[in-house]
Design a protein around this motif. Structure first.
Motif, PDB file in Angstrom:
ATOM      1  N   VAL A   1       0.836  -1.202   0.000  1.00 45.82           N
ATOM      2  CA  VAL A   1       0.000   0.000   0.000  1.00 45.82           C
ATOM      3  C   VAL A   1       0.866   1.245   0.000  1.00 45.82           C
ATOM      4  O   VAL A   1       0.627   2.199  -0.766  1.00 45.82           O
ATOM      5  N   TRP A   2       1.899   1.253   0.844  1.00 44.72           N
ATOM      6  CA  TRP A   2       2.814   2.397   0.931  1.00 44.72           C
ATOM      7  C   TRP A   2       3.494   2.627  -0.413  1.00 44.72           C
ATOM      8  O   TRP A   2       3.542   3.763  -0.913  1.00 44.72           O
ATOM      9  N   LEU A   3       4.047   1.571  -0.991  1.00 47.02           N
ATOM     10  CA  LEU A   3       4.783   1.710  -2.250  1.00 47.02           C
ATOM     11  C   LEU A   3       3.873   2.194  -3.376  1.00 47.02           C
ATOM     12  O   LEU A   3       4.251   3.083  -4.150  1.00 47.02           O
ATOM     13  N   THR A   4       2.686   1.619  -3.454  1.00 49.32           N
ATOM     14  CA  THR A   4       1.754   2.034  -4.499  1.00 49.32           C
ATOM     15  C   THR A   4       1.392   3.505  -4.359  1.00 49.32           C
ATOM     16  O   THR A   4       1.400   4.267  -5.341  1.00 49.32           O
ATOM     17  N   ALA A   5       1.087   3.927  -3.125  1.00 45.76           N
ATOM     18  CA  ALA A   5       0.736   5.322  -2.881  1.00 45.76           C
ATOM     19  C   ALA A   5       1.907   6.243  -3.201  1.00 45.76           C
ATOM     20  O   ALA A   5       1.728   7.316  -3.806  1.00 45.76           O
ATOM     21  N   SER A   6       3.117   5.828  -2.830  1.00 49.65           N
ATOM     22  CA  SER A   6       4.297   6.654  -3.088  1.00 49.65           C
ATOM     23  C   SER A   6       4.580   6.774  -4.576  1.00 49.65           C
ATOM     24  O   SER A   6       4.891   7.858  -5.086  1.00 49.65           O
ATOM     25  N   PHE A   7       4.471   5.660  -5.295  1.00 53.57           N
ATOM     26  CA  PHE A   7       4.717   5.693  -6.740  1.00 53.57           C
ATOM     27  C   PHE A   7       3.718   6.624  -7.440  1.00 53.57           C
ATOM     28  O   PHE A   7       4.089   7.366  -8.354  1.00 53.57           O
ATOM     29  N   LEU A   8       2.477   6.611  -6.998  1.00 51.32           N
ATOM     30  CA  LEU A   8       1.466   7.494  -7.586  1.00 51.32           C
ATOM     31  C   LEU A   8       1.718   8.950  -7.207  1.00 51.32           C
ATOM     32  O   LEU A   8       1.622   9.852  -8.053  1.00 51.32           O
ATOM     33  N   LEU A   9       2.050   9.181  -5.950  1.00 47.23           N
ATOM     34  CA  LEU A   9       2.280  10.538  -5.466  1.00 47.23           C
ATOM     35  C   LEU A   9       3.464  11.198  -6.158  1.00 47.23           C
ATOM     36  O   LEU A   9       3.434  12.388  -6.492  1.00 47.23           O
ATOM     37  N   HIS A  10       4.515  10.417  -6.398  1.00 49.62           N
ATOM     38  CA  HIS A  10       5.730  10.954  -7.016  1.00 49.62           C
ATOM     39  C   HIS A  10       5.708  10.852  -8.543  1.00 49.62           C
ATOM     40  O   HIS A  10       6.715  11.150  -9.187  1.00 49.62           O
ATOM     41  N   HIS A  11       4.575  10.409  -9.084  1.00 46.94           N
ATOM     42  CA  HIS A  11       4.408  10.308 -10.536  1.00 46.94           C
ATOM     43  C   HIS A  11       5.474   9.422 -11.182  1.00 46.94           C
ATOM     44  O   HIS A  11       6.028   9.739 -12.235  1.00 46.94           O
ATOM     45  N   ASP A  12       5.762   8.311 -10.518  1.00 46.13           N
ATOM     46  CA  ASP A  12       6.726   7.368 -11.082  1.00 46.13           C
ATOM     47  C   ASP A  12       6.123   6.677 -12.301  1.00 46.13           C
ATOM     48  O   ASP A  12       4.902   6.519 -12.423  1.00 46.13           O
ATOM     49  N   THR A  13       6.995   6.257 -13.191  1.00 38.75           N
ATOM     50  CA  THR A  13       6.601   5.528 -14.398  1.00 38.75           C
ATOM     51  C   THR A  13       7.400   4.227 -14.461  1.00 38.75           C
ATOM     52  O   THR A  13       8.390   4.067 -13.736  1.00 38.75           O
ATOM     53  N   PRO A  14       6.996   3.285 -15.323  1.00 39.13           N
ATOM     54  CA  PRO A  14       7.803   2.072 -15.462  1.00 39.13           C
ATOM     55  C   PRO A  14       9.268   2.373 -15.782  1.00 39.13           C
ATOM     56  O   PRO A  14      10.156   1.633 -15.321  1.00 39.13           O
ATOM     57  N   LYS A  15       9.539   3.436 -16.511  1.00 35.76           N
ATOM     58  CA  LYS A  15      10.933   3.762 -16.835  1.00 35.76           C
ATOM     59  C   LYS A  15      11.696   4.245 -15.610  1.00 35.76           C
ATOM     60  O   LYS A  15      12.845   3.859 -15.391  1.00 35.76           O
ATOM     61  N   THR A  16      11.083   5.091 -14.789  1.00 38.35           N
ATOM     62  CA  THR A  16      11.793   5.580 -13.596  1.00 38.35           C
ATOM     63  C   THR A  16      11.945   4.477 -12.554  1.00 38.35           C
ATOM     64  O   THR A  16      12.909   4.465 -11.795  1.00 38.35           O
ATOM     65  N   LEU A  17      10.992   3.538 -12.528  1.00 34.39           N
ATOM     66  CA  LEU A  17      11.042   2.446 -11.555  1.00 34.39           C
ATOM     67  C   LEU A  17      11.961   1.315 -11.991  1.00 34.39           C
ATOM     68  O   LEU A  17      12.297   0.450 -11.187  1.00 34.39           O
ATOM     69  N   GLY A  18      12.342   1.317 -13.266  1.00 29.27           N
ATOM     70  CA  GLY A  18      13.188   0.243 -13.772  1.00 29.27           C
ATOM     71  C   GLY A  18      12.414  -0.992 -14.163  1.00 29.27           C
ATOM     72  O   GLY A  18      12.981  -2.078 -14.267  1.00 29.27           O
ATOM     73  N   TRP A  19      11.089  -0.838 -14.394  1.00 29.51           N
ATOM     74  CA  TRP A  19      10.253  -1.964 -14.815  1.00 29.51           C
ATOM     75  C   TRP A  19      10.070  -1.854 -16.330  1.00 29.51           C
ATOM     76  O   TRP A  19       9.033  -1.418 -16.816  1.00 29.51           O
TER      77      TRP A  19
END
Length: 217
Positions: free
Chosen positions: A40-58
């Motif tokens: 839950v924390w990771l999902t919320a953080s990824f959304l809040l920081h506008h992460d993308t598959p490229k920034t996450l390395g996925w």
């Protein structure tokens, strides 16, 4: 990112790390379902920081450059562990975590989760806070190693290996080669060092409970 945002991002990463430590040492036994906090924390953080598959390395578009970059680094790590294993008499048994496909797949999945936490999350947050890859890699690897306390084998291995993998991630954001390299390296660490040292790769309270099992064997 402005200074207040950097400070908040840095504190967010530290708080997440502290919660992981609390889960390892206290919550997983007393409140086993508390693990739900982390996805839950990771999902919320990824959304809040506008992460993308490229920034996450996925991603797959840079899979070969990332793999090619990591090959010499993991070759050095693997060679070092193999030399240590030969010196400690590891040839008397097989690297079961590598030759048993069920164990390897299970361990690979666990390494994937670790790469998401260490690189997709921690390394990204520290990079946003400091904008310095070496500093971010050092912070991430120190936390990674600290969460393996009190295992005397895994602490130095995760500190050195984690630092190298975080630097690789900063240059080519792809966690897939890192996950495979970590799974192979971890399997070799299990094989190279005596179980009496690494307690079957346990950390936290599990390290001590495994020690009691060793006494009764």
């Amino acid at each position: 990112m402005a200074l207040p945002g950097r400070v908040l991002t840095f504190l967010e990463a530290l708080l997440f790390s502290a919660l992981v430590g609390l889960f390892i040492w206290f919550w997983q036994a007393a409140h086993p379902l508390s693990w739900i906090i982390f996805p839950v924390w990771l999902t919320a953080s990824f959304l809040l920081h506008h992460d993308t598959p490229k920034t996450l390395g996925w991603r797959a578009d840079n899979l070969w450059p990332a793999t090619r970059q990591g090959l010499p680094v993991f070759a050095v790590f693997i060679a070092a562990v193999c030399v240590i294993g030969l010196g400690l008499g590891a040839l008397r048994h097989l690297p079961e975590h590598l030759i048993d496909h069920r164990r390897f797949v299970g361990y690979f999945s666990f390494c994937l989760l670790q790469q998401v936490a260490v690189n997709s999350y921690l390394m990204n947050r520290f990079l946003a806070a400091s904008e310095r890859s070496v500093v971010s890699a050092l912070l991430s690897s120190v936390i990674f190693a600290a969460l393996h306390w009190p295992n005397p084998v895994l602490i130095p291995v995760t500190l050195i290996g984690g630092f190298g993998m975080c630097l690789l991630f900063a240059r080519q954001r792809n966690i897939l080669p890192l996950t495979l390299g970590q799974a192979i390296l971890g399997g070799l660490v299990w094989w190279a060092f005596p179980v009496a040292w690494h307690h079957s790769m346990r950390v936290g309270p599990g390290y001590y409970s495994f020690a009691r099992r060793l006494v009764t064997w």
